[in-house]
Design a protein around this motif. Structure first.
Motif, short mmCIF file in Angstrom:
data_model
loop_
_atom_site.label_atom_id
_atom_site.label_comp_id
_atom_site.label_asym_id
_atom_site.label_seq_id
_atom_site.Cartn_x
_atom_site.Cartn_y
_atom_site.Cartn_z
N TRP A 95 -8.33 10.98 8.41
CA TRP A 95 -7.83 9.67 8.00
C TRP A 95 -8.90 8.59 8.15
O TRP A 95 -9.64 8.55 9.14
N CYS A 96 -8.99 7.74 7.15
CA CYS A 96 -9.88 6.59 7.19
C CYS A 96 -9.30 5.50 6.30
O CYS A 96 -8.53 5.79 5.38
N GLU A 97 -9.65 4.27 6.60
CA GLU A 97 -9.18 3.14 5.81
C GLU A 97 -10.37 2.22 5.55
O GLU A 97 -11.27 2.13 6.38
N GLY A 98 -10.33 1.53 4.43
CA GLY A 98 -11.35 0.54 4.15
C GLY A 98 -10.99 -0.78 4.79
O GLY A 98 -9.92 -0.94 5.38
N GLU A 99 -11.89 -1.74 4.68
CA GLU A 99 -11.61 -3.06 5.24
C GLU A 99 -10.46 -3.73 4.52
O GLU A 99 -9.68 -4.44 5.13
N GLU A 100 -10.38 -3.53 3.22
CA GLU A 100 -9.26 -4.03 2.42
C GLU A 100 -8.39 -2.83 2.07
O GLU A 100 -8.91 -1.76 1.74
N PRO A 101 -7.06 -2.99 2.09
CA PRO A 101 -6.21 -1.84 1.76
C PRO A 101 -6.34 -1.46 0.28
O PRO A 101 -6.52 -2.32 -0.59
N PHE A 102 -6.28 -0.17 0.03
CA PHE A 102 -6.27 0.35 -1.33
C PHE A 102 -4.84 0.26 -1.86
O PHE A 102 -3.88 0.30 -1.09
N GLU A 103 -4.70 0.19 -3.17
CA GLU A 103 -3.37 0.16 -3.78
C GLU A 103 -2.62 1.45 -3.45
O GLU A 103 -1.45 1.44 -3.12
N ARG A 104 -3.35 2.56 -3.56
CA ARG A 104 -2.74 3.86 -3.26
C ARG A 104 -3.79 4.75 -2.61
O ARG A 104 -4.93 4.80 -3.06
N THR A 105 -3.38 5.46 -1.56
CA THR A 105 -4.24 6.42 -0.89
C THR A 105 -3.61 7.79 -1.01
O THR A 105 -2.42 7.96 -0.72
N PHE A 106 -4.41 8.75 -1.45
CA PHE A 106 -3.99 10.15 -1.53
C PHE A 106 -4.65 10.86 -0.34
O PHE A 106 -5.86 10.99 -0.30
N GLY B 268 -15.34 -0.70 -7.17
CA GLY B 268 -14.14 -1.46 -7.50
C GLY B 268 -12.86 -0.64 -7.46
O GLY B 268 -11.83 -1.05 -7.99
N ALA B 269 -12.91 0.52 -6.82
CA ALA B 269 -11.75 1.42 -6.77
C ALA B 269 -10.58 0.78 -6.03
O ALA B 269 -10.75 0.15 -5.00
N ARG B 270 -9.39 0.96 -6.58
CA ARG B 270 -8.15 0.57 -5.92
C ARG B 270 -7.39 1.81 -5.44
O ARG B 270 -6.34 1.71 -4.83
N ALA C 226 -18.03 9.57 -1.67
CA ALA C 226 -18.76 8.97 -0.55
C ALA C 226 -18.28 9.55 0.77
O ALA C 226 -17.28 10.26 0.83
N ASP C 227 -19.01 9.20 1.82
CA ASP C 227 -18.60 9.64 3.16
C ASP C 227 -17.90 8.53 3.93
O ASP C 227 -17.44 8.74 5.05
N ILE C 228 -17.81 7.33 3.34
CA ILE C 228 -17.12 6.21 3.96
C ILE C 228 -16.23 5.51 2.93
O ILE C 228 -16.53 5.55 1.73
N PRO C 229 -15.16 4.86 3.36
CA PRO C 229 -14.23 4.21 2.41
C PRO C 229 -14.69 2.81 1.98
O PRO C 229 -14.04 1.81 2.26
N MET D 200 0.85 -1.18 0.00
CA MET D 200 0.00 0.00 0.00
C MET D 200 0.90 1.24 0.00
O MET D 200 1.88 1.29 0.72
N GLN D 201 0.51 2.20 -0.79
CA GLN D 201 1.25 3.45 -0.86
C GLN D 201 0.34 4.57 -0.38
O GLN D 201 -0.82 4.66 -0.81
N VAL D 202 0.85 5.41 0.53
CA VAL D 202 0.08 6.54 1.03
C VAL D 202 0.82 7.81 0.62
O VAL D 202 1.98 8.01 0.99
N MET D 203 0.14 8.63 -0.13
CA MET D 203 0.69 9.90 -0.62
C MET D 203 0.06 11.03 0.19
O MET D 203 -1.14 11.27 0.08
N PHE D 204 0.86 11.70 1.01
CA PHE D 204 0.40 12.82 1.81
C PHE D 204 0.54 14.09 0.98
O PHE D 204 1.65 14.40 0.52
N TYR D 205 -0.55 14.81 0.78
CA TYR D 205 -0.53 16.05 0.02
C TYR D 205 -0.96 17.20 0.93
O TYR D 205 -2.11 17.27 1.34
#
Length: 147
Positions: free
Chosen positions: A94-105, A83-85, A75-78, A1-6
């Motif tokens: 900060w919020c996370e889904g049940e499954e990690p996203f490929e990349r979070t901005f 089918g978004a990655r 949306a208001d929830i992750p 998982m990659q997290v990009m802080f902007y």
């Protein structure tokens, strides 16, 4: 998982999100944009539809129906029912889904900077997580840190 802080110092989220979305869609990706602020989601949606004079970035809101067809879903929830990655956290919370996203901005401003710093620390040492911190300088995005 990659997290990009902007860090948003000049442009608000509704101006930054279309730039990120265009890149993701060019790679045939799908995106989920999360914000608890309904008005912010509406501003982002309008900005996506009006991204450029010669094109638009189709999007829809969670709860309007046909969420699974939307290349960009707000949306208001992750919950990536489209089918978004790729996840954009537009409101700095900060919020996370049940499954990690490929990349979070993760977009944050002065009001949410303390939380962003804490998230950076919390993600330190987490297995499989790569982080980058970007800030605006002279109208351009510059990478400031990487772990």
């Amino acid at each position: 998982m990659q997290v990009m802080f902007y860090e948003l110092s000049r442009d608000p989220a509704h101006l930054v999100v279309p730039l990120l979305a265009r890149r993701i869609l060019e790679q045939s990706g799908r995106m989920l944009i999360v914000s608890a602020d309904e008005q912010q989601r509406a501003r982002i949606s309008a900005a996506l539809w009006q991204a450029r004079p010669d094109s638009f970035l189709a999007n829809g809101q969670m709860g309007e129906g046909h969420e699974d067809r939307q290349p960009i879903l707000l949306a208001d929830i992750p919950d990536p029912v489209n089918g978004a990655r790729f996840l954009v956290i537009a409101d700095g919370v900060w919020c996370e889904g049940e499954e990690p996203f490929e990349r979070t901005f993760y977009l944050f401003d002065d009001e949410t900077k303390a939380q962003a710093r804490q998230v950076w620390r919390d993600l330190r040492g987490r297995e499989g997580v790569k982080k980058e911190y970007w800030a605006q300088e002279d109208g351009r995005w510059t990478k400031k840190a990487e772990e």
